[in-house]
Design a protein around this motif. Structure first.
Motif, PDB file in Angstrom:
ATOM      1  N   ALA A 171     -34.747  -2.155  28.185  1.00 21.79           N
ATOM      2  CA  ALA A 171     -34.893  -0.829  27.583  1.00 21.79           C
ATOM      3  C   ALA A 171     -33.544  -0.212  27.244  1.00 21.79           C
ATOM      4  CB  ALA A 171     -35.657   0.084  28.541  1.00 21.79           C
ATOM      5  N   ALA A 172     -32.550  -0.407  28.095  1.00 16.26           N
ATOM      6  CA  ALA A 172     -31.247   0.225  27.893  1.00 16.26           C
ATOM      7  C   ALA A 172     -30.397  -0.485  26.855  1.00 16.26           C
ATOM      8  CB  ALA A 172     -30.486   0.268  29.219  1.00 16.26           C
ATOM      9  N   ALA A 173     -30.559  -1.818  26.734  1.00 19.11           N
ATOM     10  CA  ALA A 173     -29.737  -2.604  25.800  1.00 19.11           C
ATOM     11  C   ALA A 173     -30.625  -3.612  25.079  1.00 19.11           C
ATOM     12  CB  ALA A 173     -28.610  -3.309  26.547  1.00 19.11           C
ATOM     13  N   PRO A 174     -31.396  -3.137  24.093  1.00 22.76           N
ATOM     14  CA  PRO A 174     -32.271  -4.051  23.356  1.00 22.76           C
ATOM     15  C   PRO A 174     -31.474  -5.231  22.792  1.00 22.76           C
ATOM     16  CG  PRO A 174     -32.760  -1.774  22.775  1.00 22.76           C
ATOM     17  CD  PRO A 174     -31.516  -1.741  23.617  1.00 22.76           C
ATOM     18  N   GLY A 175     -32.067  -6.396  22.849  1.00 22.63           N
ATOM     19  CA  GLY A 175     -31.373  -7.600  22.396  1.00 22.63           C
ATOM     20  C   GLY A 175     -30.753  -8.399  23.520  1.00 22.63           C
ATOM     21  N   THR A 176     -30.835  -7.882  24.758  1.00 21.68           N
ATOM     22  CA  THR A 176     -30.304  -8.626  25.909  1.00 21.68           C
ATOM     23  C   THR A 176     -31.181  -9.846  26.174  1.00 21.68           C
ATOM     24  OG1 THR A 176     -29.433  -6.601  26.909  1.00 21.68           O
ATOM     25  CG2 THR A 176     -29.700  -8.507  28.347  1.00 21.68           C
ATOM     26  N   ALA A 177     -30.542 -10.988  26.399  1.00 20.55           N
ATOM     27  CA  ALA A 177     -31.254 -12.223  26.748  1.00 20.55           C
ATOM     28  C   ALA A 177     -30.875 -12.619  28.171  1.00 20.55           C
ATOM     29  CB  ALA A 177     -30.893 -13.343  25.781  1.00 20.55           C
ATOM     30  N   PHE A 178     -31.824 -13.213  28.892  1.00 23.98           N
ATOM     31  CA  PHE A 178     -31.649 -13.442  30.325  1.00 23.98           C
ATOM     32  C   PHE A 178     -31.762 -14.920  30.702  1.00 23.98           C
ATOM     33  CE2 PHE A 178     -33.182  -9.117  29.812  1.00 23.98           C
ATOM     34  CZ  PHE A 178     -32.353  -8.409  30.663  1.00 23.98           C
ATOM     35  N   ALA A 179     -31.098 -15.255  31.805  1.00 20.15           N
ATOM     36  CA  ALA A 179     -31.258 -16.554  32.455  1.00 20.15           C
ATOM     37  C   ALA A 179     -31.363 -16.320  33.954  1.00 20.15           C
ATOM     38  CB  ALA A 179     -30.089 -17.479  32.130  1.00 20.15           C
ATOM     39  N   VAL A 180     -31.998 -17.239  34.637  1.00 23.16           N
ATOM     40  CA  VAL A 180     -32.213 -17.127  36.084  1.00 23.16           C
ATOM     41  C   VAL A 180     -31.569 -18.333  36.758  1.00 23.16           C
ATOM     42  CG1 VAL A 180     -33.929 -17.021  37.934  1.00 23.16           C
ATOM     43  CG2 VAL A 180     -34.366 -15.862  35.746  1.00 23.16           C
ATOM     44  N   GLU A 181     -30.648 -18.068  37.661  1.00 25.11           N
ATOM     45  CA  GLU A 181     -29.968 -19.122  38.419  1.00 25.11           C
ATOM     46  C   GLU A 181     -30.639 -19.247  39.785  1.00 25.11           C
ATOM     47  OE1 GLU A 181     -27.770 -22.129  39.336  1.00 25.11           O
ATOM     48  OE2 GLU A 181     -27.081 -21.101  37.512  1.00 25.11           O
ATOM     49  N   ARG A 182     -31.315 -20.377  40.016  1.00 27.48           N
ATOM     50  CA  ARG A 182     -31.906 -20.673  41.316  1.00 27.48           C
ATOM     51  C   ARG A 182     -31.070 -21.748  42.010  1.00 27.48           C
ATOM     52  NH1 ARG A 182     -37.162 -18.662  42.144  1.00 27.48           N
ATOM     53  NH2 ARG A 182     -38.189 -17.809  40.286  1.00 27.48           N
ATOM     54  N   THR A 183     -31.369 -22.017  43.263  1.00 27.89           N
ATOM     55  CA  THR A 183     -30.588 -23.013  43.993  1.00 27.89           C
ATOM     56  C   THR A 183     -30.670 -24.391  43.345  1.00 27.89           C
ATOM     57  OG1 THR A 183     -32.479 -23.309  45.480  1.00 27.89           O
ATOM     58  CG2 THR A 183     -30.705 -21.842  46.223  1.00 27.89           C
ATOM     59  N   GLY A 184     -31.750 -24.662  42.621  1.00 28.80           N
ATOM     60  CA  GLY A 184     -31.917 -25.982  42.013  1.00 28.80           C
ATOM     61  C   GLY A 184     -31.491 -26.091  40.569  1.00 28.80           C
ATOM     62  N   GLY A 185     -31.082 -24.996  39.943  1.00 26.19           N
ATOM     63  CA  GLY A 185     -30.654 -25.089  38.551  1.00 26.19           C
ATOM     64  C   GLY A 185     -30.907 -23.811  37.780  1.00 26.19           C
ATOM     65  N   LEU A 186     -30.580 -23.874  36.481  1.00 24.10           N
ATOM     66  CA  LEU A 186     -30.659 -22.717  35.593  1.00 24.10           C
ATOM     67  C   LEU A 186     -31.929 -22.763  34.758  1.00 24.10           C
ATOM     68  CD1 LEU A 186     -28.786 -20.295  34.523  1.00 24.10           C
ATOM     69  CD2 LEU A 186     -28.380 -21.801  32.568  1.00 24.10           C
ATOM     70  N   HIS A 187     -32.566 -21.591  34.616  1.00 25.13           N
ATOM     71  CA  HIS A 187     -33.736 -21.410  33.759  1.00 25.13           C
ATOM     72  C   HIS A 187     -33.390 -20.273  32.804  1.00 25.13           C
ATOM     73  CE1 HIS A 187     -36.204 -23.726  36.757  1.00 25.13           C
ATOM     74  NE2 HIS A 187     -35.261 -23.234  37.556  1.00 25.13           N
ATOM     75  N   ARG A 188     -33.732 -20.389  31.515  1.00 21.67           N
ATOM     76  CA  ARG A 188     -33.296 -19.351  30.575  1.00 21.67           C
ATOM     77  C   ARG A 188     -34.385 -18.999  29.568  1.00 21.67           C
ATOM     78  NH1 ARG A 188     -32.201 -21.248  25.507  1.00 21.67           N
ATOM     79  NH2 ARG A 188     -31.584 -23.439  25.236  1.00 21.67           N
ATOM     80  N   GLU A 189     -34.155 -17.843  28.944  1.00 25.66           N
ATOM     81  CA  GLU A 189     -35.025 -17.416  27.854  1.00 25.66           C
ATOM     82  C   GLU A 189     -34.678 -18.177  26.574  1.00 25.66           C
ATOM     83  OE1 GLU A 189     -36.459 -12.960  28.723  1.00 25.66           O
ATOM     84  OE2 GLU A 189     -34.515 -13.086  27.714  1.00 25.66           O
ATOM     85  N   PRO A 190     -35.598 -18.209  25.592  1.00 28.92           N
ATOM     86  CA  PRO A 190     -35.300 -18.884  24.324  1.00 28.92           C
ATOM     87  C   PRO A 190     -34.082 -18.297  23.615  1.00 28.92           C
ATOM     88  CG  PRO A 190     -37.652 -18.476  24.521  1.00 28.92           C
ATOM     89  CD  PRO A 190     -37.004 -17.761  25.674  1.00 28.92           C
ATOM     90  N   GLY A 191     -33.862 -16.972  23.740  1.00 30.49           N
ATOM     91  CA  GLY A 191     -32.750 -16.342  23.036  1.00 30.49           C
ATOM     92  C   GLY A 191     -31.429 -16.367  23.769  1.00 30.49           C
TER      93      GLY A 191
END
Length: 288
Positions: free
Chosen positions: A117-137
């Motif tokens: 909401a505060a910064a439209p266009g932000t893309a995210f990734a999630v770092e877990r102990t086993g590796g990285l997961h990310r959004e398409p953007g």
């Protein structure tokens, strides 16, 4: 005289550290991600003199192969900006998590919602102990392909790939905002819900659990060893190092450091490409 040959600016206090805490990228490592022979020798000499070396980095454990052979006796490193303490004995792929300070998925989801909401266009990734997961953007900024690709809300859901692994941090990237502006505005919006920092030259934020930082995890490790902050010497170059440099009794900003780091540190040394960490260690050992 260049900063490579000029002696480091050492604070006017006795230097008898029991532990040296150093960041990696932009600090101990050269820009080609190598550890110079001079730095290898300085680290070994410090350990031989009874000074523990702790690598304290934003990197995940699986990216620690570049320094795993230099951890000497204790074998420990602080990774993910304080989210994990890792035993690097055995080399790449054989690391063991000793301590995990995770980000609760429900809190991570709340932060994602706030930043969307505060910064439209932000893309995210999630770092877990086993590796990285990310959004398409989310851009391909990292060293390996993602474990999975989906919206952040799905990546953080109970049934998502890797859901049995703790979340170490969430990454938030914006293609247009200035890095420091993005960090300031995001901190103001998120408040105390999580710890936000940055170590990349791009507008890439690193989001950890509340109270989790390089400084707070280093403090826990030192307390377990009976080491006082006054007995710690720290090195860094980016905003994710500021708290650690302020906590340590003696601290050094690299010659290539961010302005906030220059303001936080009690001393300065040469740039990472000039072996600035090694220069201070050599000076300390000579003074001993």
């Amino acid at each position: 005289m260049t900063s490579a040959t000029r002696p480091p600016r050492i604070p006017a206090r006795p230097l008898r550290p029991r532990l040296i805490a150093t960041d990696l990228d932009g600090t101990l490592l050269r820009d080609d991600h190598s550890v110079s022979p001079r730095t290898v020798a300085a680290l070994a000499a410090a350990e031989a003199a009874g000074i523990e070396i702790f690598f304290v980095t934003g990197r995940p454990a699986r990216w620690m192969g570049v320094v795993s052979e230099h951890v000497h006796g204790h074998g420990l490193a602080i990774c993910g900006n304080g989210a994990a303490v890792v035993d690097l004995h055995g080399g790449p792929g054989a690391h063991r998590f000793v301590k995990i300070r995770d980000l609760v998925p429900a809190t991570a989801l709340e932060v994602v919602e706030i930043l969307r909401a505060a910064a439209p266009g932000t893309a995210f990734a999630v770092e877990r102990t086993g590796g990285l997961h990310r959004e398409p953007g989310y851009p391909p900024l990292h060293l390996e392909p993602p474990q999975s690709i989906a919206p952040a809300e799905a990546l953080l859901a109970a049934g998502s790939p890797g859901a049995d692994q703790p979340v170490l941090k969430v990454l938030a990237h914006h293609a247009e905002l200035a890095p420091d502006e993005f960090l300031r505005s995001a901190r103001a919006e998120v408040g105390a819900r999580a710890t936000l920092t940055r170590s990349s030259p791009s507008a890439l934020l690193e989001i950890s659990g509340p109270g989790v930082s390089k400084a707070s995890t280093l403090a826990l490790c030192c307390a377990e060893r009976g080491i006082d902050p006054a007995e710690v010497m720290a090195f860094g170059d980016m905003p994710n190092d500021v708290e650690m440099l302020g906590w340590a009794g003696t601290s050094y900003a690299m010659g290539n450091a961010h302005p906030e780091v220059l303001a936080a540190a009690s001393g300065r040394t040469g740039a990472n490409n000039e072996d600035g960490v090694a220069a201070v260690i050599e000076e300390v050992l000579r003074s001993r």
